[in-house]
Design an enzyme around this catalytic site. Structure first.
Site: not given
Ligand code: HDE
Length: 733
Positions: A126, A198, A390, A413
């Site tokens: 993202h 999402n 987070h 997060y």
């Molecule tokens: Fe994320 N995801 N994600 N994700 N995600 C990040 O956090 C992660 C997942 C989502 O505009 C990271 O600050 C794991 C699902 C959005 O700043 C990180 C898993 C959904 C955003 C991270 C998922 C999301 C992130 C990268 C599997 C939808 C952007 C930078 C369990 C429900 C937030 C950050 C923004 C961002 C980890 C799966 C949505 C690495 C481990 C499912 C919208 O922490």
């Protein structure tokens, strides 16, 4: 800030209403620049009217009463970071005109050193995104299921939203085929609540431990670091064809949902099931939904591809322009509520499996509040880049569930911000500061901006009179739901997680014919970009377990045999709510291009432009040259785009004023818009220009009238359907 100023006061109820429309959004400066370099010292200009910085609260959440611009630069004169006024910043301090630079040049060293450290790591996923401020007003309908204060009746809460793509780097194009992030930070009185969702309601994987795998597969190949920001490559399809729990999500990605028209026309989903608890302690399982007031609309693939080259910032620009023009985007927050029983399965759907949805026909989405995005950030880096979401940012009345994907996110997060934002104090960055008092006993660390008083950041203590005190539920303390937990330690998943195809099939069968065609084209395109035949074949085997016709179409496009299903194809009911087509929607913030030249009736062009703007849309005049169009006694018409600087992809509809001199670029504009099934209009004798382009002027969605107002009425009605669907080779209805 005054309560009477709805743009300045984001939380004021009036802020939800529309601001007066500006005709052409996007001017970069708050004041028009002078031709000559200004020489008269003066204070910096204020931000533009559509921009707001984060609320002026202290690092520990107290309202400061400081002016909102108190964090931006002040003073008329150039200074060092220490406030020392400087007479020159163009020449380093040298030993003579031609001599070497002196080490003692503190200004040079400070300036260059700061520059050298301007970049922070981009988000690992993202990375590409854009944000906006807004307000959420609760209807109070959720109080039957949650005690969360911000969901009580008529409570307004400031919000910051960041939309994003998943795979691309920070500088990648907006319109690539990908899932979109939709993350909302609610600055509530009970602490910050982040809903990090999402635009697709399911995910690729059922367990967080596989997140690095799916992302490594989707990111560019590690050897050549290509392709950027897309899934059309071998490693992605290698992974998802071997890992069939991704199938449902992949179907959404290959559908039109993977290429949204605008962030304003996307649905949002919390994806996981959450647990809400009411004031009496009764809990329910819920799914969060954001429903856009403008409806769900998408680009067509060719448009998305053209835009990635001609305007890689298309979605970013679209959101900022709409807000600047006063067409504030709105979403209703909705809940699907299911009983919280020990099985956590509803009508056969495992609520802990994030690859499954609960069809809206089975459990309707109940609206609980309205979000309005009404201000652009003042500084992209300070706000949009540094905002830190987070899933652990929760408030009383909202709990996570044991969805194994959600559980891992609760860890990730917070962890990722430590590297990305350089230490543990990122909550003190202005955009991340809570709007509730903070007394957390955390101390010190890099970038500590709070000035903590007292000597006893520990509990229990007597030296600081026992402060801070534990907060029980009677004073809104957060108490986890006492869900019983038992089981033997094991790296396993429930058997219900093994169903990978039934909902992919349900999604496919719910689409209209034209949407299915787009989906088949997308699979054919993406797999066609793979080099390895085995991967294409393997993926065809996956498709065969979803739908035989789809498999045959994609196989034909790839020039490969269509395999048969290896499992019995599930018998499922479609969910009509999943189709984007078939309903009219408001046209607020939509963009109409008006092609004109000196031969057009300019008084009519001006009137048409004003009528379009008054109806809440944007109207951009496109002419063969820039500047103004002038003829006779009419007021000159300002030209916003030339045939050289624009492309049809900027517009939702194009109208022709009179019969402008034919030009190849005008043909391209019209022909392309026609091919992308956009509404085309013409008035005042436009039929010649239109028929010269080569499409029949009696084709569906081509409106020719002598009179501009009559034409516009029909154009706007047709635009409400988003596209003239009958123009696609396969169409609905
Ligand atoms: Fe994320 N995801 N994600 N994700 N995600 C990040 O956090 C992660 C997942 C989502 O505009 C990271 O600050 C794991 C699902 C959005 O700043 C990180 C898993 C959904 C955003 C991270 C998922 C999301 C992130 C990268 C599997 C939808 C952007 C930078 C369990 C429900 C937030 C950050 C923004 C961002 C980890 C799966 C949505 C690495 C481990 C499912 C919208 O922490």
């Amino acid at each position: 800030m005054t309560a009477a100023d709805p743009i300045r006061d984001r939380t004021a109820p009036e802020a939800e209403e529309k601001a007066p429309s500006a005709v052409v959004p996007g001017a970069p400066a708050p004041e028009p620049p002078s031709l000559d370099e200004p020489t008269q010292p003066r204070e910096p200009a204020p931000p533009k009217a559509d921009q707001r910085p984060p609320e002026a609260v202290s690092p520990t959440g107290k309202p400061t009463g400081a002016p909102e611009d108190s964090r931006s630069q002040a003073g008329a004169y150039l200074t060092t970071a220490q406030g020392l006024r400087l007479p020159d910043t163009d020449h380093s301090l040298k030993a003579g005109d031609r001599g070497p630079t002196l080490l003692q040049d503190h200004h040079l060293r400070e300036k260059i050193t700061h520059f050298d450290h301007e970049r922070i790591p981009e988000r690992v996923v993202h990375a590409r995104g854009t944000g906006a401020h807004g307000v959420f007003r609760s209807y109070g309908t959720a109080t039957s299921v949650t005690k969360a204060g911000f969901l009580a009746k008529d409570v307004t809460t400031p919000v910051f939203v960041r939309f994003s793509t998943v795979l691309g780097s920070r500088g990648s194009a907006d319109t690539v085929r990908d899932t979109r992030g939709f993350a909302t930070k609610f600055y509530t009185d009970e602490g910050t609540f982040d809903l990090v969702g999402n635009n697709i309601p399911v995910f690729f994987i059922q367990d967080a431990i596989k997140f690095p795998d799916v992302i490594h597969a989707g990111k560019p190949h590690p050897d050549r670091e290509i392709p950027q920001a897309q899934s059309a490559h071998d490693s992605f399809w290698d992974f998802v064809s071997l890992h069939t729990e991704a199938t449902h999500h992949t179907f959404w990605n290959m559908s039109d949902r993977g290429i949204p028209r605008s962030y304003r026309t996307m649905e949002g989903f919390g994806v996981h099931t959450f647990r809400l608890t009411d004031a009496a302690g009764v809990s329910s399982l819920v799914k969060f939904h954001w429903k856009p007031k403008l409806g769900v609309h998408s680009l067509v693939w060719e448009e998305a591809q053209i835009l990635a080259g001609t305007d890689p910032d298309f979605h970013r620009r679209d959101l900022a322009d709409a807000i600047e023009a006063g067409a504030f985007p709105q979403w209703e927050l909705g809940l699907q509520v299911m009983p919280d029983d020990p099985e956590q399965v509803y009508e056969g759907i495992d609520l802990l499996d994030p690859t499954k949805i609960v069809p809206e026909e089975l459990v309707p989405v109940q609206p609980v509040g309205l979000m309005t995005l009404n201000a652009n950030p003042v500084n992209f880096f300070a706000e949009t880049e540094q905002v830190a979401f987070h899933l652990g940012h929760v408030v009383p009345g909202i709990d996570p569930t044991n969805d194994p994907l959600l559980q891992g996110r609760l860890f990730s997060y917070l962890d990722t911000q430590l590297t990305r934002l350089g230490g543990p104090n990122f909550a003190q960055l202005p955009i991340n500061r809570p709007h509730a008092p903070v007394n957390d006993m955390h101390r010190d660390g890099f970038h500590q901006t709070a000035v903590h008083a007292g000597v006893a950041p520990y509990r229990p203590n007597s030296l600081d009179a026992g402060v801070p005190f534990p907060a029980g539920p009677e004073v809104d303390g957060y108490v986890e739901v006492a869900e019983p937990v038992q089981g033997a330690k094991a790296r396993t998943a429930p058997a219900s997680f093994d169903d990978h195809f039934s909902q992919a099939r349900m999604f496919y069968l719910s689409l209209s014919e034209v949407e299915r065609k787009h989906l088949a084209d997308a699979f054919t395109f993406e797999l066609g970009k793979c080099y390895e035949q085995a991967i294409k074949l393997r993926m065809l085997h996956v498709l065969a377990n979803v739908d035989a016709d789809l498999t045959a179409t994609v196989a034909e496009g790839l020039g490969l045999p269509a395999p048969s299903a290896t499992l019995s194809v599930p018998d499922v009911e479609p969910s009509p709510a999943l189709s984007q087509i078939g309903r009219p929607w408001p046209t607020d913030g939509r963009v109409i291009g008006i092609i004109a030249d000196e031969t057009s009736n300019l008084a009519e062009v001006t009137e048409l432009q004003n009528t379009i703007v008054a109806a809440g849309m944007q109207a951009l005049v496109i002419a063969p040259h820039g500047g103004t169009l002038a003829s006779g006694s009419s007021e000159p018409v300002v030209v916003q785009r030339t045939l050289l600087t624009t492309r049809s992809t900027e517009f939702d509809a194009i109208v022709v004023a009179g019969s402008p001199k034919p030009e190849p670029k005008m043909y391209r504009l019209l022909e392309e818009a026609f091919r992308h099934a956009k509404v085309i209009g013409g008035f005042g004798g436009a039929e010649d220009a239109l028929s010269a382009v080569g499409f029949p002027t009696d084709a569906p969605g081509v409106v020719i009238e002598q009179e501009a107002t009559r034409m516009l009425e029909q154009v706007v009605t047709l635009m409400g359907e988003h596209r003239v669907w009958q123009r696609f080779p396969v169409h609905v209805g």
